[in-house]
Design a protein around this motif. Sequence first.
Motif, PDB file in Angstrom:
ATOM      1  N   VAL A  72       0.839  -1.211   0.000  1.00 24.21           N
ATOM      2  CA  VAL A  72       0.000   0.000   0.000  1.00 24.21           C
ATOM      3  C   VAL A  72       0.868   1.252   0.000  1.00 24.21           C
ATOM      4  N   ASN A  73       1.967   1.246   0.725  1.00 19.14           N
ATOM      5  CA  ASN A  73       2.859   2.419   0.751  1.00 19.14           C
ATOM      6  C   ASN A  73       3.421   2.743  -0.625  1.00 19.14           C
ATOM      7  N   LYS A  79      -2.988   6.703  -6.213  1.00 20.23           N
ATOM      8  CA  LYS A  79      -4.419   6.398  -6.137  1.00 20.23           C
ATOM      9  C   LYS A  79      -5.214   6.994  -7.300  1.00 20.23           C
ATOM     10  N   GLU A  80      -5.009   8.266  -7.587  1.00 16.78           N
ATOM     11  CA  GLU A  80      -5.775   8.906  -8.655  1.00 16.78           C
ATOM     12  C   GLU A  80      -5.467   8.268 -10.011  1.00 16.78           C
ATOM     13  N   ASN A 117     -10.812   1.573   3.262  1.00 17.94           N
ATOM     14  CA  ASN A 117     -11.183   2.759   2.482  1.00 17.94           C
ATOM     15  C   ASN A 117     -10.381   2.852   1.193  1.00 17.94           C
ATOM     16  N   PHE A 118      -9.072   2.604   1.266  1.00 18.06           N
ATOM     17  CA  PHE A 118      -8.233   2.666   0.069  1.00 18.06           C
ATOM     18  C   PHE A 118      -8.658   1.606  -0.945  1.00 18.06           C
ATOM     19  N   VAL A 119      -8.877   0.399  -0.477  1.00 15.74           N
ATOM     20  CA  VAL A 119      -9.316  -0.693  -1.358  1.00 15.74           C
ATOM     21  C   VAL A 119     -10.627  -0.310  -2.046  1.00 15.74           C
ATOM     22  N   GLU A 121     -11.768   2.778  -2.585  1.00 15.86           N
ATOM     23  CA  GLU A 121     -11.555   3.919  -3.472  1.00 15.86           C
ATOM     24  C   GLU A 121     -10.999   3.507  -4.832  1.00 15.86           C
ATOM     25  N   ILE A 122     -10.146   2.477  -4.856  1.00 16.77           N
ATOM     26  CA  ILE A 122      -9.604   2.028  -6.145  1.00 16.77           C
ATOM     27  C   ILE A 122     -10.396   0.838  -6.707  1.00 16.77           C
ATOM     28  N   LYS A 123     -11.446   0.454  -5.996  1.00 15.31           N
ATOM     29  CA  LYS A 123     -12.340  -0.645  -6.407  1.00 15.31           C
ATOM     30  C   LYS A 123     -11.575  -1.944  -6.617  1.00 15.31           C
ATOM     31  N   ALA A 124     -10.838  -2.311  -5.577  1.00 14.98           N
ATOM     32  CA  ALA A 124     -10.060  -3.553  -5.599  1.00 14.98           C
ATOM     33  C   ALA A 124     -10.764  -4.620  -4.773  1.00 14.98           C
ATOM     34  N   GLU A 125     -10.298  -5.844  -4.914  1.00 10.66           N
ATOM     35  CA  GLU A 125     -10.768  -6.967  -4.114  1.00 10.66           C
ATOM     36  C   GLU A 125      -9.617  -7.450  -3.252  1.00 10.66           C
ATOM     37  N   ILE A 126      -9.944  -8.220  -2.215  1.00  7.60           N
ATOM     38  CA  ILE A 126      -8.929  -8.821  -1.346  1.00  7.60           C
ATOM     39  C   ILE A 126      -9.164 -10.322  -1.313  1.00  7.60           C
TER      40      ILE A 126
END
Length: 134
Positions: A72-73, A79-80, A117-119, A121-126
């Motif tokens: 993530v770092n 992000k944008e 929140n970050f996940v 915002e970028i519409k990712a899955e885990i």
Amino acid sequence: MKSTTVKAEFSIEGERLDPAIITDLLQINPDETWRKGDSIPGKSMVRRSGNWSIATEFEASFDVNDQLSQIVNIIKPKKERLQNIREAYKLAYGFIIIIKIENNSKPAIHFDTDLINFVAEIKAEIGVDLYIYS
């Protein structure tokens, strides 16, 4: 005695994904890439989509956030760009956590609010893959 190890990965997939374009747009060097149609080593199959990914090494760990935070770092400042290229190239994003459990020693698996929140915002899955050895 072997210890439990954890690896985290961020993967971008897409039918039209060109790894060189993603690398250029994000200004991050990937750890692994392939294009749709590339052969899969050791198999008589080809890739169904393109892929661009970065990952940590397997590390002894009792908290998956130690490895996730490394990934993530690297990508959070982008992000944008990630939001824009996902739409432009019809891409899918995913975080994959791979856990190799030894001696029944399981790491903590929890996701803090900032990560969630970050996940989102970028519409990712885990995803979490568990491999239990002993």
